[in-house]
Design a protein around this motif. Structure first.
Motif, PDB file in Angstrom:
ATOM      1  N   GLY A  18       0.877  -1.102  -0.011  1.00 49.99           N
ATOM      2  CA  GLY A  18       0.137   0.142  -0.169  1.00 49.99           C
ATOM      3  C   GLY A  18       0.817   1.174  -0.047  1.00 49.99           C
ATOM      4  O   GLY A  18       0.724   2.209  -0.612  1.00 49.99           O
ATOM      5  N   ALA A  19       1.958   1.405   0.811  1.00 47.75           N
ATOM      6  CA  ALA A  19       2.784   2.526   0.944  1.00 47.75           C
ATOM      7  C   ALA A  19       3.384   2.800  -0.529  1.00 47.75           C
ATOM      8  O   ALA A  19       3.838   3.888  -1.086  1.00 47.75           O
ATOM      9  N   LYS A  20       3.838   1.992  -1.107  1.00 49.46           N
ATOM     10  CA  LYS A  20       4.505   1.726  -2.446  1.00 49.46           C
ATOM     11  C   LYS A  20       3.359   2.376  -3.369  1.00 49.46           C
ATOM     12  O   LYS A  20       3.887   3.316  -4.322  1.00 49.46           O
ATOM     13  N   GLU A  21       2.194   1.834  -3.346  1.00 47.70           N
ATOM     14  CA  GLU A  21       1.378   2.246  -4.421  1.00 47.70           C
ATOM     15  C   GLU A  21       1.004   3.961  -4.036  1.00 47.70           C
ATOM     16  O   GLU A  21       0.774   4.639  -5.074  1.00 47.70           O
ATOM     17  N   ILE A  22       0.664   4.134  -2.928  1.00 46.40           N
ATOM     18  CA  ILE A  22       0.359   5.562  -2.538  1.00 46.40           C
ATOM     19  C   ILE A  22       1.776   6.586  -2.978  1.00 46.40           C
ATOM     20  O   ILE A  22       1.323   7.596  -3.222  1.00 46.40           O
ATOM     21  N   ALA A  23       2.800   6.196  -2.475  1.00 54.44           N
ATOM     22  CA  ALA A  23       3.931   6.780  -3.016  1.00 54.44           C
ATOM     23  C   ALA A  23       4.032   7.108  -4.525  1.00 54.44           C
ATOM     24  O   ALA A  23       4.307   7.973  -4.852  1.00 54.44           O
ATOM     25  N   GLN A  24       3.867   5.923  -5.239  1.00 55.78           N
ATOM     26  CA  GLN A  24       3.721   6.243  -6.618  1.00 55.78           C
ATOM     27  C   GLN A  24       2.803   7.191  -7.100  1.00 55.78           C
ATOM     28  O   GLN A  24       3.051   8.098  -8.139  1.00 55.78           O
ATOM     29  N   LEU A  25       1.592   7.330  -6.436  1.00 53.95           N
ATOM     30  CA  LEU A  25       0.548   8.247  -6.672  1.00 53.95           C
ATOM     31  C   LEU A  25       0.973   9.551  -6.163  1.00 53.95           C
ATOM     32  O   LEU A  25       0.786  10.617  -6.992  1.00 53.95           O
ATOM     33  N   ALA A  26       1.853   9.804  -5.168  1.00 54.08           N
ATOM     34  CA  ALA A  26       2.238  10.833  -4.801  1.00 54.08           C
ATOM     35  C   ALA A  26       3.328  11.578  -5.945  1.00 54.08           C
ATOM     36  O   ALA A  26       3.269  12.742  -6.119  1.00 54.08           O
ATOM     37  N   GLU A  27       3.969  10.540  -6.278  1.00 54.69           N
ATOM     38  CA  GLU A  27       4.980  10.878  -7.533  1.00 54.69           C
ATOM     39  C   GLU A  27       4.473  11.485  -8.731  1.00 54.69           C
ATOM     40  O   GLU A  27       4.955  12.369  -9.310  1.00 54.69           O
ATOM     41  N   ASP A  28       3.315  10.802  -9.062  1.00 51.77           N
ATOM     42  CA  ASP A  28       2.840  11.185 -10.150  1.00 51.77           C
ATOM     43  C   ASP A  28       1.855  12.713 -10.338  1.00 51.77           C
ATOM     44  O   ASP A  28       1.978  13.453 -11.122  1.00 51.77           O
ATOM     45  N   ILE A  29       1.436  12.947  -9.183  1.00 54.19           N
ATOM     46  CA  ILE A  29       1.046  14.325  -9.072  1.00 54.19           C
ATOM     47  C   ILE A  29       1.937  15.269  -8.832  1.00 54.19           C
ATOM     48  O   ILE A  29       1.759  16.342  -9.337  1.00 54.19           O
TER      49      ILE A  29
END
Length: 657
Positions: A112-123
């Motif tokens: 979950g942390a990796k997926e949320i971090a990827q969203l943060a990177e995209d934003i």
């Protein structure tokens, strides 16, 4: 859906249906105009959970279906694009289960942390202005806020074992997100709540895996010593305090980032000895005899003690002798214009709530909808807001406020008035009272509670609750309250089966009451079918009472009032005059007495002072519970002045079959 057209701040949030999340959503709805994108597995279940918590306005809430444990969060591409319009991410998701297996914990927390971090990177890369703020909620024992960097040794007990998977994966997720934020240059605030308990004023703590484990152990007699001794402590924080801090950070236009342990200074908090003393006092059990090193208790639990006591060995990791750097948190609180609340004020309500919540309860049908939990003085209460003069209802023995919810709901539906049902002290979710005398303590607790309601009220009491209500009204000196007594009980008991038990020491009597089998309660209720219960209803009631009395706190409160009733621990000669004196105090309306003729346990108090209005019903003692529609109609007729004779005259009326 183009969220940027709304001209609002957009927040993407995980964990919105959790203990912290629901309170955060409620405060965001009430205090801000932020639009929320909530990651949920089921929109219907999430909506129901939030509605049950008190969230009523969903205009600024959009549910997005997904799952923290799935690749890509299980998002469809369209939802992923919507999330990229968010300027703030709040990651508060994850199961509160310290016994999670390693694979499951890794999927939920690390994946979950990796997926949320990827969203943060995209934003951060694609959105104009980038990501304004990433807020991550993770446990207070995480070492990464203490100067430990990713890849360094973590101080997690049983590191690498199956037992520590929950903590280890949460903390690894913390370290991963910290490194990711540093690498991609977005502001990160890490919130480290200590063990979370319920909000003020109720202390309603639905998350039973924290301090609830400790309270459950005391409830069952499995905590005879203080774990670690007085140098150890269990840091606590209310979920509304956590939510208030999250809402403040979400609204911060220029976040600096930081790590915020949410706990008081150790020297200003109750240590384990003080905490156990408060718990044992509230549960009416002996205080712990001495202390044992925490490592010894952990060893005992790992050798099989957990199976016997129900205390997971890994749960003891939240008890610590450490201090935590709270200076950054105190600066944040100063910016918010508030100070850290003293948990001692809230502890009795948290303990009573969890003690009641942990009791076994039979499967029940649908309960009345949309009632709220609140508090009146030091008494817990359930009920409904409304217009006009409030009804305040006091239950009797073998009951709590929950049992009179159908009656309260009917009164509220038919009148639109506010209706509040209080738990007597030591019953239901109310803390025990400090008085030595049982009846005096109950009366004083009700007087203190009613003092918070300055407007006229209609006060209704059932069984011994009628005696408490009448005495409280007389001693308070109030003339703006009307009084209705349903099957009033004091010294008018026919049944002496409790007397031998009640003559024994209180502790022995309580043990015997708690040990009384369900079948015995069923036989007692079956012998009094005046309440027109089917056999299934008798069995369900017996199961309910048997489970209810598993609490030493509630069983002790019952023993105290049963002694008052059966052994004459009161001034009987003057007590019944209380009812008449209420009329003499200047009240315009006479008190109402409703009497169930098929009650085999109590006889009508013939010495009851005259000057009341009397209604007879062909039922048994618990008619306000089982014949609640008829009871509500009687009370409404009395309140509206219908079907009653002139003031000062006893009126004999019959309702029912």
């Amino acid at each position: 859906m183009n969220l940027t057209n709304w001209g609002q701040t957009v927040l993407f949030m995980t964990g919105s249906t959790g203990f912290i999340g629901k309170e955060t959503v409620r405060q965001l709805v009430e205090k801000t105009n932020i639009h929320m994108l909530l990651l949920v597995r089921s929109e219907q279940r999430a909506r129901t959970a939030l509605e049950s918590y008190g969230v009523r306005n969903f205009e600024r809430i959009t549910f997005i279906r997904g799952d923290l444990s799935l690749p890509g969060l299980g998002l469809v591409q369209a939802d992923r694009e919507h999330i990229k319009q968010a300027s703030i991410l709040l990651h508060a998701g994850g199961t509160m289960d310290i016994t999670l297996e390693r694979e499951t914990a890794e999927q939920i927390f690390m994946q979950g942390a990796k997926e949320i971090a990827q969203l943060a990177e995209d934003i951060q890369r694609q959105r104009s202005g980038g990501l304004r703020h990433f807020i991550h909620v993770v446990g207070f024992m995480s070492p990464y806020g203490q100067g430990v960097r990713q890849g360094e040794h973590m101080e997690v007990s049983h590191k690498g074992s199956q037992e520590s998977a929950y903590e280890e994966m949460k903390f690894k997720a913390d370290g991963y997100i910290r490194e990711h934020a540093k690498q991609h240059g977005y502001p990160l605030s890490v919130i480290n709540p200590s063990t979370v308990v319920g909000p003020r004023p109720t202390g309603e703590t639905e998350q039973t895996g924290g301090i609830g484990i400790l309270i459950g152990a005391v409830q069952r007699g499995f905590m005879p010593v203080v774990p670690g001794g007085s140098s150890y402590w269990l840091p606590l924080v209310e979920n509304d305090v956590v939510a208030e801090i999250l809402v403040f950070l979400i609204q911060d236009n220029s976040p600096l980032g930081g790590t915020y342990p949410l706990l008081a200074r150790k020297e200003e908090s109750p240590n384990m000895k003080e905490l156990l003393n408060v718990i044992t006092t509230q549960l009416s059990v002996p205080k712990p005899a001495g202390a044992l090193p925490l490592s010894w208790i952990q060893r005992l639990m790992s050798l099989g003690g957990s199976r016997i006591s129900g205390i997971p060995a890994q749960s003891l990791a939240f008890i610590t002798d450490r201090t935590f750097p709270v200076q950054e948190t105190e600066v944040l609180l100063k910016r918010m214009g508030r100070s850290w609340p003293d948990i001692r004020e809230q502890l009795p309500f948290v303990i009573a709530d969890l003690d009641y919540r942990l009791l076994p309860k039979p499967e029940e049908g649908a309960s009345p909808a949309h009632y709220t939990r609140s508090r009146l003085g030091n008494l817990a209460m359930l009920g409904w807001e409304g217009e006009g003069e409030p009804w305040v209802i006091v239950h009797g023995l073998l009951q709590s406020a929950d049992d009179l919810l159908p009656l309260g709901s009917q009164l509220h539906r038919l009148t639109g008035n506010p209706v509040w049902i209080v738990d007597l002290a030591g019953f239901g979710r109310s803390p025990v009272h400090p008085e030595q005398d049982a009846f005096t303590g109950q009366v004083q607790a009700l007087i203190d509670a009613l003092s918070e309601m300055q407007a006229p009220i209609k006060l209704v009491g059932h069984s011994v609750g009628a005696s408490v209500a009448a005495a409280a009204l007389q001693l308070s000196g109030r003339t703006d309250c009307r009084l209705a007594l349903l099957q009033p009980v004091a010294d008018n008991a026919r049944d002496g089966r409790f007397k031998p038990m009640l003559r024994l020491p209180r502790r022995v009597g309580r043990v015997l009451l708690r040990a009384r089998p369900r079948q015995s309660w069923a036989r007692m209720f079956r012998s009094s079918r005046g309440d027109v219960m089917e056999e299934a209803g008798v069995e369900r009631l017996a199961e309910r009472v048997h489970g209810y009395l598993r609490s030493p706190r509630i069983a002790g409160a019952h023993v105290d009032l049963l002694r008052w009733i059966h052994l004459g621990h009161r001034q009987t000669a003057s007590f019944w005059d209380t009812y008449g004196n209420v009329r003499d105090m200047g009240h315009e309306a006479d008190p109402l007495v409703v009497w169930a003729e098929k009650d085999l346990d109590y006889y009508f108090p013939t010495r009851l002072h005259t000057g009341y209005q009397k209604v007879d019903v062909p039922y048994g003692h618990y008619f306000p519970v089982f014949q609640f529609e008829q009871t509500a109609q009687i009370l409404i007729d009395w309140a509206e002045g219908g079907h009653m004779n002139n003031k000062g005259q006893e009126s004999e009326l019959r309702y029912g079959n």
